[in-house]
Design an enzyme around this catalytic site. Structure first.
Site, mmCIF file in Angstrom:
data_model
loop_
_atom_site.group_PDB
_atom_site.id
_atom_site.type_symbol
_atom_site.label_atom_id
_atom_site.label_comp_id
_atom_site.label_asym_id
_atom_site.label_seq_id
_atom_site.Cartn_x
_atom_site.Cartn_y
_atom_site.Cartn_z
ATOM 1 N N ARG A 75 11.319 -6.692 75.831
ATOM 2 C CA ARG A 75 12.255 -6.792 74.705
ATOM 3 C C ARG A 75 11.634 -6.477 73.360
ATOM 4 O O ARG A 75 12.200 -5.730 72.556
ATOM 5 C CB ARG A 75 12.834 -8.207 74.599
ATOM 6 C CG ARG A 75 14.012 -8.470 75.445
ATOM 7 C CD ARG A 75 14.010 -9.915 75.879
ATOM 8 N NE ARG A 75 13.022 -10.040 76.931
ATOM 9 C CZ ARG A 75 13.297 -9.848 78.216
ATOM 10 N NH1 ARG A 75 14.507 -9.630 78.594
ATOM 11 N NH2 ARG A 75 12.342 -9.905 79.120
ATOM 12 N N THR A 76 10.481 -7.092 73.098
ATOM 13 C CA THR A 76 9.909 -6.923 71.756
ATOM 14 C C THR A 76 9.532 -5.460 71.556
ATOM 15 O O THR A 76 9.809 -4.871 70.502
ATOM 16 C CB THR A 76 8.688 -7.849 71.571
ATOM 17 O OG1 THR A 76 9.089 -9.166 71.922
ATOM 18 C CG2 THR A 76 8.200 -7.830 70.143
ATOM 19 N N LYS A 104 -14.022 3.260 76.125
ATOM 20 C CA LYS A 104 -15.328 3.924 75.910
ATOM 21 C C LYS A 104 -16.222 3.067 75.021
ATOM 22 O O LYS A 104 -17.264 3.521 74.566
ATOM 23 C CB LYS A 104 -15.109 5.279 75.240
ATOM 24 C CG LYS A 104 -14.271 6.249 76.042
ATOM 25 C CD LYS A 104 -14.134 7.551 75.245
ATOM 26 C CE LYS A 104 -13.055 8.440 75.806
ATOM 27 N NZ LYS A 104 -12.712 9.529 74.873
ATOM 28 N N ARG A 125 0.951 -6.309 69.578
ATOM 29 C CA ARG A 125 0.977 -7.516 70.415
ATOM 30 C C ARG A 125 -0.354 -7.596 71.140
ATOM 31 O O ARG A 125 -0.841 -6.593 71.665
ATOM 32 C CB ARG A 125 2.130 -7.442 71.412
ATOM 33 C CG ARG A 125 2.013 -8.469 72.502
ATOM 34 C CD ARG A 125 3.224 -8.541 73.376
ATOM 35 N NE ARG A 125 4.337 -9.173 72.698
ATOM 36 C CZ ARG A 125 5.385 -9.690 73.333
ATOM 37 N NH1 ARG A 125 5.460 -9.622 74.642
ATOM 38 N NH2 ARG A 125 6.366 -10.250 72.663
ATOM 39 N N HIS A 158 4.652 -15.810 67.123
ATOM 40 C CA HIS A 158 5.530 -14.663 67.400
ATOM 41 C C HIS A 158 6.574 -14.633 66.268
ATOM 42 O O HIS A 158 7.739 -14.968 66.464
ATOM 43 C CB HIS A 158 6.190 -14.876 68.762
ATOM 44 C CG HIS A 158 6.826 -13.651 69.357
ATOM 45 N ND1 HIS A 158 7.075 -12.498 68.642
ATOM 46 C CD2 HIS A 158 7.286 -13.424 70.619
ATOM 47 C CE1 HIS A 158 7.656 -11.617 69.442
ATOM 48 N NE2 HIS A 158 7.782 -12.151 70.641
HETATM 49 C C1 NCD Z 1 8.448 -14.163 74.653
HETATM 50 C C2 NCD Z 1 6.994 -13.865 74.387
HETATM 51 O O1 NCD Z 1 6.512 -12.790 74.696
HETATM 52 O O2 NCD Z 1 6.363 -14.764 73.852
HETATM 53 N N1 NCD Z 1 9.196 -13.028 74.991
HETATM 54 C C3 NCD Z 1 9.684 -12.243 74.003
HETATM 55 O O3 NCD Z 1 8.967 -11.756 73.157
HETATM 56 N N2 NCD Z 1 10.999 -12.050 73.967
HETATM 57 C C4 NCD Z 1 8.691 -15.317 75.525
HETATM 58 C C5 NCD Z 1 8.002 -15.436 76.835
HETATM 59 O O4 NCD Z 1 7.304 -14.516 77.284
HETATM 60 O O5 NCD Z 1 8.176 -16.471 77.460
#
Ligand code: NCD
Length: 347
Positions: A75-76, A104, A125, A158
């Site tokens: 999703r993100t 490398k 991320r 997040h």
């Molecule tokens: C979450 C995450 O990655 O922290 N998912 C997301 O970004 N929608 C929640 C999760 O993984 O439980």
């Protein structure tokens, strides 16, 4: 320190309505949250007609973004990718370190520096906490004004998920006085779930919100968040038992067991039935309460719940894209351009 970072730091301490990097949700104040929600609404509305959608694509078509996601994401990643495309921003991506020169032996700093040679924003991320902060510092050191957006840092934070959660709460309670005064339950693995942690940090912006943490002892909310809530005067209680509190909740934010962080399969020791929403819990909930989940879900929400009008998680998922467009608009200071576009189309 770059001019942008210095400005950002001044603004963060004074509760500003602009920002540069997006690292820590604590910097977002009420006025800014309200503005982001308005921007997201405006983009959502304009996207509905083809002229609006086309004009939106002109807003940032001279910009480029790097999506550097070295931890799994559906999703993100997709919502940021599509948010960029809504604004005409071109995207590049690395989703696996094994495909980058880090295999490398290239350092993280050199990788970030390299991305910043090509793009205007880095959305990242990481498995480890603190990486986005490190990248933002790096931009500062090399005096390169490329904003860093934290799209999830370990089990720590997040921030953009918290923003889209606020957007979802705001929309859901728009006819009921907004988020102020609501009782919000957070359930599941609160210890290692970064989404609930980040959302807690935004609650100080709303009056008389009461938080109810529902979790087994081993996965209870960490002390750092609880200390922050106490300091900010946000009231919270903790329980192990959903049925004790379910009737009073206006929103139930469900999270999954974050078993990827287990040391010794400790998630398996939890009786998940205690932290699950199914038909029985629906009967006990207020008729106008909402059920949220950052997704992906495990067994903690029975799919039968999906057809209940109180299930908000699929809308929450889509809200992520609109809110991330709003974040990009603010970063590139395009909010006036958006409102001009809206007035041309509406008049
Ligand atoms: C979450 C995450 O990655 O922290 N998912 C997301 O970004 N929608 C929640 C999760 O993984 O439980």
């Amino acid at each position: 320190m770059t001019r942008e970072v210095a400005q950002e730091q001044r603004e963060q301490s004074s509760g500003s309505t602009t920002f540069f990097h997006v690292i820590d949700p604590r910097v977002f104040k009420r006025e800014l949250l309200d503005e982001l929600c308005d921007l997201a609404d405006c983009v959502r509305m304009l996207s509905k007609c083809s002229t609006g959608a086309r004009l939106l694509q002109d807003l940032a078509s001279n910009r480029r973004a790097m999506l550097y996601f070295t931890q799994p994401s559906t999703r993100t990643f997709l919502s940021f990718n599509n948010a960029c495309h809504i604004l005409g921003i071109r995207t590049s991506e690395i989703r696996d370190r094994s495909t980058s020169s880090e295999v490398k032996g290239e350092s993280f700093e050199d990788a970030i520096r390299t991305f910043s040679s090509y793009v205007d924003v880095i959305i990242m991320r990481s498995q480890e906490p603190g990486r986005a902060t490190q990248a933002a510092r790096m931009m500062d050191v090399i005096k390169r004004p490329v904003p860093i957006i934290n799209a999830g840092s370990g089990s720590d934070q997040h921030p953009t998920q918290a923003l889209l959660d606020i957007y979802t709460l705001n929309r859901s309670f728009s006819q009921r006085g907004g988020i102020d005064g609501k009782v919000i339950g957070m359930m599941g693995d609160l210890r290692r779930g970064r989404t609930a942690r980040s959302l807690c940090y935004l609650m100080k912006n709303y009056f008389n919100v009461r938080l109810v943490f529902i979790a087994p002892n081993i996965f209870s909310m960490r002390d750092d968040v609880k200390a922050h809530l106490k300091e900010q005067g946000t009231s919270f209680v903790e329980t192990k038992c959903l049925s004790e509190v379910i009737q009073e909740l206006d929103a139930l934010y469900v999270t999954r067991m974050q078993s990827e962080w287990d040391q010794q399969d400790e998630s398996n020791d939890v009786d998940l039935n205690q932290y699950t929403v199914d038909k029985n819990q629906l009967k006990m909930m207020k008729s106008d309460a909402i059920i949220m989940h950052p997704l992906p879900r495990g067994p903690e929400i029975d799919p039968v719940v999906d057809i209940d009008p109180r299930a908000m998680y699929w809308r929450q998922e889509r809200n992520g894209m609109w809110m991330r467009v709003a974040v990009l608009l603010k970063i590139f200071q395009l909010e006036e351009a958006l409102y001009e576009l809206k007035s041309t189309l509406v008049s």
